[in-house]
Design a protein around this motif. Structure first.
Motif, short mmCIF file in Angstrom:
data_model
loop_
_atom_site.label_atom_id
_atom_site.label_comp_id
_atom_site.label_asym_id
_atom_site.label_seq_id
_atom_site.Cartn_x
_atom_site.Cartn_y
_atom_site.Cartn_z
N ASP A 86 36.49 48.68 40.61
CA ASP A 86 36.68 47.24 40.79
C ASP A 86 35.33 46.67 41.21
O ASP A 86 34.88 46.89 42.33
CB ASP A 86 37.74 46.97 41.85
N GLY A 87 34.68 45.97 40.28
CA GLY A 87 33.34 45.44 40.55
C GLY A 87 33.36 43.94 40.69
O GLY A 87 33.72 43.23 39.75
N GLY A 88 32.99 43.46 41.87
CA GLY A 88 33.01 42.03 42.12
C GLY A 88 31.66 41.48 42.51
O GLY A 88 30.63 42.16 42.46
N ASN A 94 37.74 42.60 32.58
CA ASN A 94 37.43 41.74 33.71
C ASN A 94 38.13 42.28 34.96
O ASN A 94 39.20 42.89 34.87
CB ASN A 94 37.89 40.31 33.42
N ASP A 95 37.53 42.06 36.13
CA ASP A 95 38.13 42.60 37.36
C ASP A 95 39.51 42.03 37.65
O ASP A 95 40.29 42.64 38.38
CB ASP A 95 37.19 42.38 38.56
N ALA A 96 39.83 40.89 37.06
CA ALA A 96 41.16 40.32 37.28
C ALA A 96 42.26 41.20 36.73
O ALA A 96 43.38 41.22 37.25
CB ALA A 96 41.23 38.93 36.64
N VAL A 97 41.97 41.95 35.67
CA VAL A 97 42.98 42.82 35.07
C VAL A 97 43.37 43.94 36.04
O VAL A 97 44.54 44.28 36.18
CB VAL A 97 42.47 43.40 33.73
N ALA A 98 42.38 44.51 36.72
CA ALA A 98 42.67 45.54 37.73
C ALA A 98 43.42 44.94 38.91
O ALA A 98 44.29 45.60 39.50
CB ALA A 98 41.38 46.19 38.20
N ALA A 99 43.10 43.71 39.26
CA ALA A 99 43.79 43.05 40.37
C ALA A 99 45.26 42.85 40.04
O ALA A 99 46.13 43.03 40.90
CB ALA A 99 43.12 41.72 40.69
N VAL A 112 47.85 37.02 37.73
CA VAL A 112 47.15 37.30 38.97
C VAL A 112 46.26 36.11 39.30
O VAL A 112 45.67 35.49 38.41
CB VAL A 112 46.30 38.59 38.87
N LEU A 113 46.21 35.79 40.57
CA LEU A 113 45.28 34.78 41.06
C LEU A 113 44.34 35.46 42.04
O LEU A 113 44.79 36.01 43.05
CB LEU A 113 46.01 33.63 41.76
N ILE A 114 43.06 35.46 41.71
CA ILE A 114 42.04 35.99 42.62
C ILE A 114 41.31 34.80 43.22
O ILE A 114 40.87 33.90 42.51
CB ILE A 114 41.02 36.88 41.88
N ALA A 115 41.18 34.80 44.52
CA ALA A 115 40.38 33.78 45.20
C ALA A 115 39.63 34.47 46.33
O ALA A 115 40.16 34.67 47.42
CB ALA A 115 41.25 32.64 45.74
N PRO A 147 42.47 46.71 44.26
CA PRO A 147 42.28 46.61 42.80
C PRO A 147 41.66 47.84 42.15
O PRO A 147 41.97 48.14 40.99
CB PRO A 147 41.37 45.38 42.66
N ALA A 148 40.80 48.57 42.86
CA ALA A 148 40.22 49.78 42.27
C ALA A 148 41.29 50.80 41.94
O ALA A 148 41.17 51.55 40.96
CB ALA A 148 39.18 50.38 43.21
N VAL A 149 42.36 50.85 42.74
CA VAL A 149 43.48 51.74 42.43
C VAL A 149 44.20 51.23 41.19
O VAL A 149 44.63 52.02 40.34
CB VAL A 149 44.45 51.83 43.63
N GLY A 150 44.32 49.91 41.06
CA GLY A 150 44.88 49.33 39.84
C GLY A 150 44.08 49.74 38.62
O GLY A 150 44.63 50.07 37.57
N ALA A 151 42.74 49.73 38.75
CA ALA A 151 41.88 50.17 37.65
C ALA A 151 42.12 51.64 37.32
O ALA A 151 42.15 52.03 36.15
CB ALA A 151 40.41 49.93 38.01
N ALA A 152 42.29 52.46 38.35
CA ALA A 152 42.56 53.89 38.12
C ALA A 152 43.89 54.08 37.39
O ALA A 152 44.00 54.94 36.51
CB ALA A 152 42.56 54.64 39.45
#
Length: 348
Positions: free
Chosen positions: A29-31, A133-138, A151-154, A330-335
């Protein structure tokens, strides 16, 4: 090409030989503020997923958004954090079966292809690579790997991203501060700094933000705010002032309250745009869909609860929206997305 870990060149061809042969997956998860890499074992294909998920290692690094720090620095950060996670888990790249790199700033297929090309230089051909995009992992961290809902990232920045169950996707906002990430931490704080300058030169009303921000930054006058801002206009540095804005709003400052109310409206508008384009709410607007809420701006740690206000705004039009505060990062979501890609590739 030189690759780095902890500031030193990472020699892929002479990695430590003590690593185990256990197959693993990597989720990143890269932000704009930080980058996290999770190393997990390849899980057996079963429902439900184990709770808690078996995380072998977690590594942390700085910003990996190429729009913020440049492509070279972003690549070095991503390579470093992957190396650190593998090292901590006692693994090496030969054990990797799949990688999901979810990074802010990936806004176009050309961004994906550029990252995929250098990932392919690192990992063998049989490794499954997934760049989004990082939103997908979120989203995936809230739905435990299932890409459905919104998902809403803020956080420092903001974006709304959604998927239908048949794979259609849409996004709103997320274009960065120059193009108006209103509602983000940067947007809120930048408006507060602007309000201080406007109050100082007579274009705007008096605001508690002036004295509070000056005290927070250790400045003696509003004139110095300009120099402080442009000395290092990095997005995360500016966004760090959001708690000051919230505290002033809670104390009754009208200017601060106006900034937060406008942020709520903008964030809700981003979600509504995605929901409408994908039809997540159904024809009558009442269908259930998960709404994953991620990011420091949305955390319920203040009396002025931005996340709660956003949800109230959305629920008026979409009563079927089910807010989800993820239990994993989110990094776990990416995994989990990397795991899904691995399972698809082998027909599991």
């Amino acid at each position: 090409m030189k690759r780095y870990r902890n500031g030193e060149i990472w020699d892929f061809e002479h990695e430590v030989a003590v690593a185990t042969n256990r197959p693993v997956i990597l989720g990143l998860d890269g932000g704009t503020t930080s980058t996290v890499c999770i190393c997990m074992p390849v899980l057996p294909f079963s429902e439900p997923l184990p709770d808690p998920l078996p995380v072998l290692a977690r590594a942390l690094a700085g910003c990996s958004n190429h729009n913020s720090v440049g492509e070279t620095a972003a690549r070095e950060t991503l390579e470093q954090v992957m190396a650190d996670a593998l090292s901590k888990s006692g693994s090496n790249r030969s054990a990797v079966r799949a990688v999901c790199l979810a990074v802010s700033g990936v806004n176009h297929p050309t961004d994906q292809q550029r990252i995929l090309s250098w990932l392919r230089d690192i990992f063998p051909n049989q490794v499954k690579l997934y760049v989004r995009n990082d939103a997908v992992a979120a989203l995936a961290c809230g739905t435990m790997g299932k890409l459905h809902g919104c998902v809403l990232i803020a956080g420092t920045g903001t974006i709304a991203y959604g998927f239908t169950e048949d794979g259609k996707e849409a996004r709103a906002a997320g274009a960065g501060p120059v193009l108006g990430d209103w509602g983000s931490g940067y947007g809120i704080a930048a408006q507060a700094l602007t309000a201080v300058i406007r109050a100082h030169d007579g274009r705007g009303p008096h605001t508690m933000l002036t004295s509070t921000i000056l005290q927070t930054l250790g400045l003696s006058s509003a004139d110095e705010v300009i120099g402080w801002t442009y000395a290092d206009p990095s997005w995360a540095r500016i966004a760090a002032l959001v708690p000051v804005v919230v505290s002033c709003a809670e104390a009754g400052d009208e200017v601060a309250n106006k900034i937060l109310k406008e942020a709520v409206q903008e964030l809700a508008l981003s979600v509504k745009a995605v929901v409408q384009r994908l039809g997540l709410c159904g024809a009558d607007g009442k269908n259930y869909f998960p709404l994953v809420m991620v990011g420091g701006v949305l955390e319920a740690n203040q009396r002025w609860d931005i996340g709660k206000e956003v949800m109230n705004f959305i629920s008026k039009d979409y009563p079927g929206a089910l807010p989800i505060r993820p239990k994993v990062e989110p990094a776990v979501g990416a995994a989990l997305l990397a795991l899904n890609e691995f399972m698809k590739a082998y027909g599991r």
